[in-house]
Every structure is written in structure tokens, then in C-alpha cells.
Design a protein around this motif. Structure first.
Motif, PDB file in Angstrom:
ATOM      1  N   GLU A 206      61.767  15.955 -43.664  1.00 46.63           N
ATOM      2  CA  GLU A 206      63.023  16.696 -43.681  1.00 46.63           C
ATOM      3  C   GLU A 206      62.787  18.153 -44.058  1.00 46.63           C
ATOM      4  O   GLU A 206      63.406  19.061 -43.484  1.00 46.63           O
ATOM      5  N   ARG A 207      61.902  18.397 -45.007  1.00 49.80           N
ATOM      6  CA  ARG A 207      61.570  19.771 -45.400  1.00 49.80           C
ATOM      7  C   ARG A 207      61.028  20.558 -44.203  1.00 49.80           C
ATOM      8  O   ARG A 207      61.382  21.729 -43.999  1.00 49.80           O
ATOM      9  N   PHE A 210      63.924  21.391 -41.883  1.00 46.57           N
ATOM     10  CA  PHE A 210      64.759  22.444 -42.451  1.00 46.57           C
ATOM     11  C   PHE A 210      64.061  23.806 -42.387  1.00 46.57           C
ATOM     12  O   PHE A 210      64.702  24.835 -42.117  1.00 46.57           O
ATOM     13  N   GLN A 213      64.162  25.117 -38.817  1.00 47.51           N
ATOM     14  CA  GLN A 213      65.514  25.580 -38.495  1.00 47.51           C
ATOM     15  C   GLN A 213      65.797  26.936 -39.137  1.00 47.51           C
ATOM     16  O   GLN A 213      66.390  27.820 -38.508  1.00 47.51           O
ATOM     17  N   ALA A 214      65.363  27.083 -40.385  1.00 44.05           N
ATOM     18  CA  ALA A 214      65.604  28.341 -41.107  1.00 44.05           C
ATOM     19  C   ALA A 214      64.846  29.500 -40.462  1.00 44.05           C
ATOM     20  O   ALA A 214      65.390  30.606 -40.293  1.00 44.05           O
ATOM     21  N   ILE A 227      66.801  28.454 -48.955  1.00 42.19           N
ATOM     22  CA  ILE A 227      67.614  27.730 -47.968  1.00 42.19           C
ATOM     23  C   ILE A 227      67.132  26.283 -47.858  1.00 42.19           C
ATOM     24  O   ILE A 227      67.937  25.335 -47.828  1.00 42.19           O
ATOM     25  N   ILE A 228      65.804  26.104 -47.815  1.00 41.49           N
ATOM     26  CA  ILE A 228      65.219  24.763 -47.697  1.00 41.49           C
ATOM     27  C   ILE A 228      65.620  23.899 -48.893  1.00 41.49           C
ATOM     28  O   ILE A 228      66.061  22.747 -48.727  1.00 41.49           O
ATOM     29  N   GLY A 230      68.146  24.205 -50.868  1.00 37.37           N
ATOM     30  CA  GLY A 230      69.571  23.906 -50.813  1.00 37.37           C
ATOM     31  C   GLY A 230      69.869  22.777 -49.847  1.00 37.37           C
ATOM     32  O   GLY A 230      70.676  21.885 -50.130  1.00 37.37           O
ATOM     33  N   ARG A 231      69.189  22.795 -48.689  1.00 34.53           N
ATOM     34  CA  ARG A 231      69.410  21.747 -47.690  1.00 34.53           C
ATOM     35  C   ARG A 231      68.843  20.408 -48.146  1.00 34.53           C
ATOM     36  O   ARG A 231      69.393  19.352 -47.832  1.00 34.53           O
ATOM     37  N   LYS A 234      71.327  18.877 -50.489  1.00 29.80           N
ATOM     38  CA  LYS A 234      72.456  18.347 -49.713  1.00 29.80           C
ATOM     39  C   LYS A 234      72.067  17.038 -49.028  1.00 29.80           C
ATOM     40  O   LYS A 234      72.853  16.078 -49.009  1.00 29.80           O
ATOM     41  N   TYR A 235      70.859  16.987 -48.498  1.00 35.99           N
ATOM     42  CA  TYR A 235      70.354  15.790 -47.823  1.00 35.99           C
ATOM     43  C   TYR A 235      70.298  14.614 -48.802  1.00 35.99           C
ATOM     44  O   TYR A 235      70.734  13.497 -48.480  1.00 35.99           O
ATOM     45  N   GLU A 238      73.581  13.118 -49.534  1.00 35.12           N
ATOM     46  CA  GLU A 238      74.115  12.337 -48.417  1.00 35.12           C
ATOM     47  C   GLU A 238      73.511  10.941 -48.320  1.00 35.12           C
ATOM     48  O   GLU A 238      74.191  10.002 -47.913  1.00 35.12           O
TER      49      GLU A 238
END
Length: 295
Positions: A206-207, A210, A213-214, A227-228, A230-231, A234-235, A238
Motif C-alpha cells: 500500500e505504501r 500511495f 500516486q503522490a 502524504i504517504i 496520512g494515506r 486512513k487505510y 478503513e
């Protein structure tokens, strides 16, 4: 020996098979009802073997918990159609199979299949399954068995119809909280209890996603890491039970709800009918066209 209607009726009551099948078996056994039953059982096993390759993605998830809440099981029993999943014979078999599992130490399906079926000491679970295949005419399989033994707290469950079954081990709290958490798991499908239980390789993948994407968005590298992170947070919110917003009160997390009650979730299991089974899709238009082209 004459095959009387009363003899056919007795065989039907004892086997649950159709009238013509009973009459044929009695004719072949010369009216010996015990020999007819044995032959029908053997025939049922043969039929079950023939049907074993057919996709069985419908069915039920059964949950059984001991009265003291310290032991429980989940059992997925599959069939081919939703119609059979609602059949009383299929339901009775599934209920007997899960009762057998609860009152045994069977660790897997193979061990369970070899045990005497609850309520019928002369028939194994596998024997009853094979007989049901012969009677109903569909592939029927015991697919998954999940056990909860040596429970520290107490077990609570929630079933959504017969398609989703959840068992939660809760330390502290009460029955209402236990059922609420089980209902939440059924609805929100968390992968695990806490962030610590997420596999390292899953988090690393996932890292990487992310990060890609960033960078693709053109963000300065100086803030990409923020940003990573933070995502990732959030992941984790979830996919973990503790991080998710509670379904009955989205303003608070499950973690906060449990803390208020002085309770902890040790583990949970969510089983849904047909998970991971690739269902065959029928396209009748293409099937007819193929036949036309081949003729």
C-alpha cells in the motif's frame, strides 16, 4: 416377492428418495428393504462423486455457540442454487453438521466429515452429505470450518440471513455490545482487529501504491512522505475493526466504543457464502449461437 405400496412407502420414509427410485431398488433387492437401503446408499455415494466437480457457490453459513459462551464454530455448507439453500432437507443437514462440529474437537472439514452426524449415530456427516446429494440432485459441500476454543472472554454472534455469519470474542462488555460489534463486522468487513495485525507485506504494498500516486500527481518530494503517512493512517482506519467508525454511531470509532465499555475484542471471524468461488456465468444467447454455428 410382490412389491407392495406399503413397502415402497416405508422405504420412502426411511430414505427420503423418490417413489420410482424406491420401487426400482425394491425390485432389484427382491423386496429386501435393508438391502435396498444399502444399495441406495452406495448409489448415492456414486452420484455424489459425479456431481462433486460442479460449482457450489450458494448455501448457508451456520453459527453455533455453547451455552457458556466459551466455545463456538462457524460452518459454511454450499450447494449449487439458492433454491436448494432454502430446502428443508438441506437446512436440516446444515444444522446437524454444525451441531456435530460444536460438540466435537474436529479441526477441519475432513475430520468433521468422518464423525457421526448429530441425531443419527449410524450415519457419518459424509454419508449424510452423499445421501443428500442423491436425493436433491445438486453438488453439496462442507467448505469451511472455523473453531473458537479456549475463549478468554465470551463469544457473541450475528447472522445476516443465512449468508453471513460472524463470531466475536469479547473480553468485558455485555451481550448487547457483543452483538453490536458482531453486526458491525458483518456490515463493515474489517480485515483484522488492530493495525498491529496487518501483515507487513500488505502495508508495504500500500505504501508503494500511495507513493506512486503522490509522485504522479506532481507533488514536491519534500511533502510526499507526509502524504504517504496520512494515506496509510486512513487505510488502517478503513481496514481495522478498532479504526472503523461504528456503524450505529459513525461519530465514534469502534475503539472508542470499546474503551467506554471497558471491553476488548480478542478476535473475530466473518464468513460469507461463496467467498472466493468463481461462479460460472451463463450466456444463453452465446450458447444458442454456438449451437447454430455448429449445426
Amino acid at each position: 416377492m410382490a412389491i407392495t405400496a406399503a413397502l415402497v412407502k416405508e422405504l420412502r420414509e426411511r430414505t427420503g428418495a423418490g417413489m420410482m427410485e424406491c420401487k426400482k431398488a425394491l425390485v432389484e433387492s427382491n423386496g429386501d428393504i435393508e438391502a435396498a437401503i444399502e444399495a441406495m446408499r452406495k448409489s448415492g455415494q456414486a452420484k455424489a462423486a459425479k456431481k462433486s466437480g460442479r460449482t457450489a457457490a450458494e448455501g448457508v453459513v451456520m453459527v453455533a455457540i455453547a451455552e457458556d459462551g466459551k466455545r463456538g464454530v462457524q460452518l459454511e455448507v454450499n450447494c449449487e442454487t439458492d433454491f436448494v439453500a432454502k430446502d428443508s432437507n438441506f437446512e436440516a443437514f446444515a444444522e446437524a453438521a454444525v451441531a456435530t462440529a460444536l460438540n466435537s474437537d474436529a479441526a477441519d472439514i475432513e475430520a468433521l466429515a468422518a464423525l457421526p452426524l448429530a441425531g443419527d449415530a449410524e450415519t457419518t456427516v459424509e454419508g449424510a452429505r452423499a445421501a443428500l446429494v442423491a436425493k436433491i440432485g445438486e453438488n453439496i459441500q462442507l467448505r469451511r470450518l472455523v473453531r473458537f476454543d479456549d475463549v478468554e472472554g465470551a463469544l457473541y454472534s450475528y447472522s445476516h440471513g443465512a449468508r453471513i455469519g460472524v463470531v466475536v470474542e469479547l473480553v468485558g462488555g455485555d451481550a448487547t455490545l457483543g452483538r453490536d460489534i458482531a453486526m458491525h463486522v458483518a456490515a463493515s468487513k474489517p480485515l483484522c482487529v488492530s493495525a498491529e495485525q496487518v501483515p507487513a507485506e500488505t502495508l508495504e504494498k500500500e505504501r508503494e501504491i500511495f507513493k506512486a500516486q503522490a509522485l504522479e500527481s506532481g507533488k514536491p518530494e519534500a511533502i510526499v512522505e507526509k502524504i504517504i503517512e496520512g494515506r496509510v493512517r486512513k487505510y488502517l482506519e478503513e481496514i481495522t475493526l478498532l479504526g472503523q467508525a461504528f456503524v450505529k454511531d459513525p461519530d465514534q470509532s469502534v475503539e472508542k466504543l470499546l474503551k467506554q465499555a471497558g471491553a476488548q475484542v480478542r478476535r473475530f471471524s466473518r464468513v460469507e457464502v461463496g467467498e472466493g468461488i468463481e461462479k460460472k456465468t451463463e450466456n444463453f444467447a452465446e450458447e444458442v449461437m454456438a449451437q447454430v454455428r455448429g449445426s
